[in-house]
Write a protein that holds these residues in place. Structure first.
Motif, PDB file in Angstrom:
ATOM      1  N   ALA A 106       0.789  -1.201   0.121  1.00 47.93           N
ATOM      2  CA  ALA A 106       0.037  -0.112  -0.215  1.00 47.93           C
ATOM      3  C   ALA A 106       0.962   1.340  -0.076  1.00 47.93           C
ATOM      4  N   PRO A 107       1.902   1.474   0.892  1.00 45.72           N
ATOM      5  CA  PRO A 107       2.695   2.553   0.558  1.00 45.72           C
ATOM      6  C   PRO A 107       3.491   2.837  -0.429  1.00 45.72           C
ATOM      7  N   VAL A 108       3.634   1.846  -1.452  1.00 45.88           N
ATOM      8  CA  VAL A 108       4.144   2.079  -2.948  1.00 45.88           C
ATOM      9  C   VAL A 108       2.880   2.323  -3.667  1.00 45.88           C
ATOM     10  N   LEU A 109       2.008   1.762  -3.579  1.00 46.95           N
ATOM     11  CA  LEU A 109       0.835   1.909  -4.603  1.00 46.95           C
ATOM     12  C   LEU A 109      -0.014   3.276  -4.341  1.00 46.95           C
ATOM     13  N   TRP A 110      -0.065   3.580  -3.211  1.00 51.90           N
ATOM     14  CA  TRP A 110      -0.960   4.953  -2.925  1.00 51.90           C
ATOM     15  C   TRP A 110      -0.434   6.154  -3.613  1.00 51.90           C
ATOM     16  N   PRO A 111       0.717   6.596  -3.531  1.00 52.40           N
ATOM     17  CA  PRO A 111       1.353   7.623  -4.230  1.00 52.40           C
ATOM     18  C   PRO A 111       1.210   7.628  -5.682  1.00 52.40           C
ATOM     19  N   LEU A 112       1.405   6.427  -6.083  1.00 50.15           N
ATOM     20  CA  LEU A 112       1.252   6.403  -7.665  1.00 50.15           C
ATOM     21  C   LEU A 112      -0.233   6.412  -8.150  1.00 50.15           C
ATOM     22  N   LEU A 113      -1.075   5.761  -7.425  1.00 47.21           N
ATOM     23  CA  LEU A 113      -2.609   5.668  -7.734  1.00 47.21           C
ATOM     24  C   LEU A 113      -2.915   7.341  -7.652  1.00 47.21           C
ATOM     25  N   ASP A 114      -2.442   8.091  -6.587  1.00 47.85           N
ATOM     26  CA  ASP A 114      -3.039   9.361  -6.220  1.00 47.85           C
ATOM     27  C   ASP A 114      -2.630  10.327  -7.384  1.00 47.85           C
ATOM     28  N   GLU A 115      -1.450   9.927  -7.968  1.00 46.88           N
ATOM     29  CA  GLU A 115      -1.097  10.794  -8.986  1.00 46.88           C
ATOM     30  C   GLU A 115      -1.723  10.481 -10.529  1.00 46.88           C
ATOM     31  N   PHE A 116      -2.060   9.062 -10.619  1.00 45.15           N
ATOM     32  CA  PHE A 116      -2.610   8.693 -11.742  1.00 45.15           C
ATOM     33  C   PHE A 116      -3.848   9.169 -11.742  1.00 45.15           C
ATOM     34  N   GLU A 153       1.669 -17.620 -17.768  1.00 45.42           N
ATOM     35  CA  GLU A 153       2.128 -17.514 -19.227  1.00 45.42           C
ATOM     36  C   GLU A 153       1.754 -16.239 -20.037  1.00 45.42           C
ATOM     37  N   GLY A 154       2.604 -15.852 -20.793  1.00 47.08           N
ATOM     38  CA  GLY A 154       1.978 -14.593 -21.618  1.00 47.08           C
ATOM     39  C   GLY A 154       2.088 -13.199 -21.061  1.00 47.08           C
ATOM     40  N   VAL A 155       2.791 -13.304 -19.960  1.00 49.29           N
ATOM     41  CA  VAL A 155       2.944 -12.013 -19.064  1.00 49.29           C
ATOM     42  C   VAL A 155       4.046 -11.518 -18.899  1.00 49.29           C
ATOM     43  N   ILE A 156       4.272  -9.859 -19.147  1.00 43.25           N
ATOM     44  CA  ILE A 156       5.335  -9.311 -19.177  1.00 43.25           C
ATOM     45  C   ILE A 156       5.787  -8.774 -17.795  1.00 43.25           C
ATOM     46  N   ALA A 157       7.139  -9.164 -17.063  1.00 51.62           N
ATOM     47  CA  ALA A 157       7.354  -8.432 -16.072  1.00 51.62           C
ATOM     48  C   ALA A 157       8.288  -7.499 -16.274  1.00 51.62           C
ATOM     49  N   ARG A 158       8.496  -6.417 -15.422  1.00 54.09           N
ATOM     50  CA  ARG A 158       9.298  -5.373 -15.443  1.00 54.09           C
ATOM     51  C   ARG A 158       9.839  -5.142 -14.135  1.00 54.09           C
ATOM     52  N   LYS A 159      11.018  -5.231 -13.690  1.00 52.80           N
ATOM     53  CA  LYS A 159      11.658  -4.680 -12.471  1.00 52.80           C
ATOM     54  C   LYS A 159      11.531  -3.408 -12.117  1.00 52.80           C
ATOM     55  N   LEU A 160      11.001  -3.340 -10.900  1.00 46.63           N
ATOM     56  CA  LEU A 160      10.863  -1.788 -10.275  1.00 46.63           C
ATOM     57  C   LEU A 160      12.272  -1.691  -9.477  1.00 46.63           C
ATOM     58  N   PHE A 161      12.354  -2.257  -8.238  1.00 46.21           N
ATOM     59  CA  PHE A 161      13.275  -1.974  -7.329  1.00 46.21           C
ATOM     60  C   PHE A 161      13.511  -3.319  -6.310  1.00 46.21           C
ATOM     61  N   SER A 162      14.695  -3.501  -5.995  1.00 46.21           N
ATOM     62  CA  SER A 162      15.046  -4.464  -5.258  1.00 46.21           C
ATOM     63  C   SER A 162      14.194  -4.399  -3.788  1.00 46.21           C
ATOM     64  N   ASP A 290       3.157   2.992 -17.858  1.00 44.68           N
ATOM     65  CA  ASP A 290       4.257   3.944 -18.124  1.00 44.68           C
ATOM     66  C   ASP A 290       4.483   4.667 -16.881  1.00 44.68           C
ATOM     67  N   LEU A 291       3.503   5.221 -16.176  1.00 46.08           N
ATOM     68  CA  LEU A 291       3.751   5.977 -14.979  1.00 46.08           C
ATOM     69  C   LEU A 291       4.517   5.129 -13.819  1.00 46.08           C
ATOM     70  N   ALA A 292       3.905   4.015 -13.638  1.00 52.54           N
ATOM     71  CA  ALA A 292       4.489   2.971 -12.562  1.00 52.54           C
ATOM     72  C   ALA A 292       6.188   2.765 -12.863  1.00 52.54           C
ATOM     73  N   VAL A 293       6.404   2.506 -14.237  1.00 56.53           N
ATOM     74  CA  VAL A 293       8.058   2.400 -14.663  1.00 56.53           C
ATOM     75  C   VAL A 293       8.692   3.683 -14.395  1.00 56.53           C
ATOM     76  N   GLN A 294       8.215   4.818 -14.722  1.00 53.63           N
ATOM     77  CA  GLN A 294       8.882   6.292 -14.666  1.00 53.63           C
ATOM     78  C   GLN A 294       9.089   6.440 -12.928  1.00 53.63           C
ATOM     79  N   ARG A 295       8.088   6.034 -12.035  1.00 55.67           N
ATOM     80  CA  ARG A 295       8.039   6.561 -10.839  1.00 55.67           C
ATOM     81  C   ARG A 295       8.849   5.652  -9.853  1.00 55.67           C
ATOM     82  N   LEU A 296       8.717   4.385 -10.336  1.00 53.09           N
ATOM     83  CA  LEU A 296       9.148   3.222  -9.347  1.00 53.09           C
ATOM     84  C   LEU A 296      10.495   2.545  -9.767  1.00 53.09           C
TER      85      LEU A 296
END
Length: 323
Positions: A106-116, A153-162, A290-296
């Protein structure tokens, strides 16, 4: 209706509109031969002749006129539906199904969701946080987050942070009990354990030893299936806890928690955003990804450097030496 019949009817209607099979073919982006074949197949399928043909012109037969009058409203409705679907794909509006882990996220998602939501007020996010790994198709997921790559299967995964796991204690705990100087010394301390809310399993502490992830089992003085509540217990000085970097980082930087045994901070996992193929994705989904990748991606808010960890541990140990 099979797609060849639909194409044949569209060719028929366009030919009737333009009075020329060649012009109808050009309008549809097909060859005159393909248009002629489509029209012949339709006449054969219906068992009637739809056009009077001469070398210079084409005109509808009575049967052709009747068929056009019956089919035209449906064709207009279909064209309108196709236009609306294309417009909806390009418009940043509509429902957006987001899933993620209930613990820690939740602490990661809320700032992103708020901006979006501020950027795209016409999108209606539908957020479901759950520690189980659901079915991508059945859950109608647009965008998901989890620690570790999705096995679907068929899902693309993009690393955000450790995703770090840090042994932490509050200054009040250290003042009363001192700080452990080894993993084995944890046996003499009050430790919390996390019970996975999805499986009910009491998890061991995952620690790093010589670049390998090992399980270290503690005898829990407190067992909780909610990390927010576990964090409060650690902050209150009742127990030491193994907390995620997402939760622990702001408290460590503010001096409310002290990281302990920092050479053993586990960082073998990462947080990923995952989604389906980007081909034909609605614009609202692409915009959120795009916003998730840009911010995280590589966001230092949720990850402590080795220098930060060492400095905070040294400062905490100096202020509260082992008793």
């Amino acid at each position: 209706m099979p797609i060849n019949e639909l194409r044949s009817i569209a060719t028929f209607a366009k030919t009737a509109e333009l009075g020329s099979l060649r012009q109808a073919a050009a309008a549809q982006g097909i060859t005159p031969q393909a248009a002629s074949q489509a029209l012949a197949q339709l006449e054969q399928h219906l068992g009637v002749r739809l056009f009077h043909r001469t070398t210079r012109s084409m005109s509808l037969t009575d049967e052709g006129r009747q068929f056009l009058e019956a089919a035209q409203p449906s064709l207009v409705g279909l064209q309108r539906a196709l236009s609306m679907a294309r417009q909806a794909k390009d418009e940043v509006a509509g429902p957006l199904r987001i899933v993620g882990p209930r613990s820690t996220f939740a602490p990661v998602l809320w700032p992103l969701l708020d901006e979006f939501c501020r950027l795209y007020p016409n999108v209606q996010p539908d957020v479901h946080l759950d520690d189980r790994i659901g079915n991508w198709v059945e859950d109608r997921v647009d965008v998901g987050f989890r620690v570790g790559q999705s096995p679907a299967e068929g899902v693309i995964a993009r690393k955000l942070f450790s995703s770090q796991l840090i042994i932490c204690g509050a200054p009040t705990y250290l003042a009363r009990h001192g700080a452990p100087d080894s993993l084995n010394a944890l046996a003499a301390h009050r430790c919390s354990a996390f019970r996975h809310p999805g499986t009910g399993r009491v998890l061991p502490w995952y620690v790093k030893v010589e670049d390998a992830r090992l399980e270290h089992h503690v005898v829990p003085a407190l067992c909780i299936n909610d990390e927010a509540l576990e964090t409060e217990a650690v902050l209150a000085g009742h127990v030491l806890g193994l907390l995620t970097g997402v939760i622990a980082a702001p408290h460590i930087r503010a001096g409310r928690l002290v990281p302990l045994l920092t050479p053993h901070v586990d960082d073998h996992s990462s947080t990923f955003v995952y989604y389906g193929s980007r081909v034909a994705q609605p614009t609202r989904v692409r915009a959120f990804i795009d916003l998730a990748v840009q911010r995280l991606v590589n966001n230092t808010t949720y990850v402590l450097t080795a220098k930060e960890l060492q400095s905070a541990e040294a400062k905490g140990r100096k202020a509260h030496p082992r008793q």
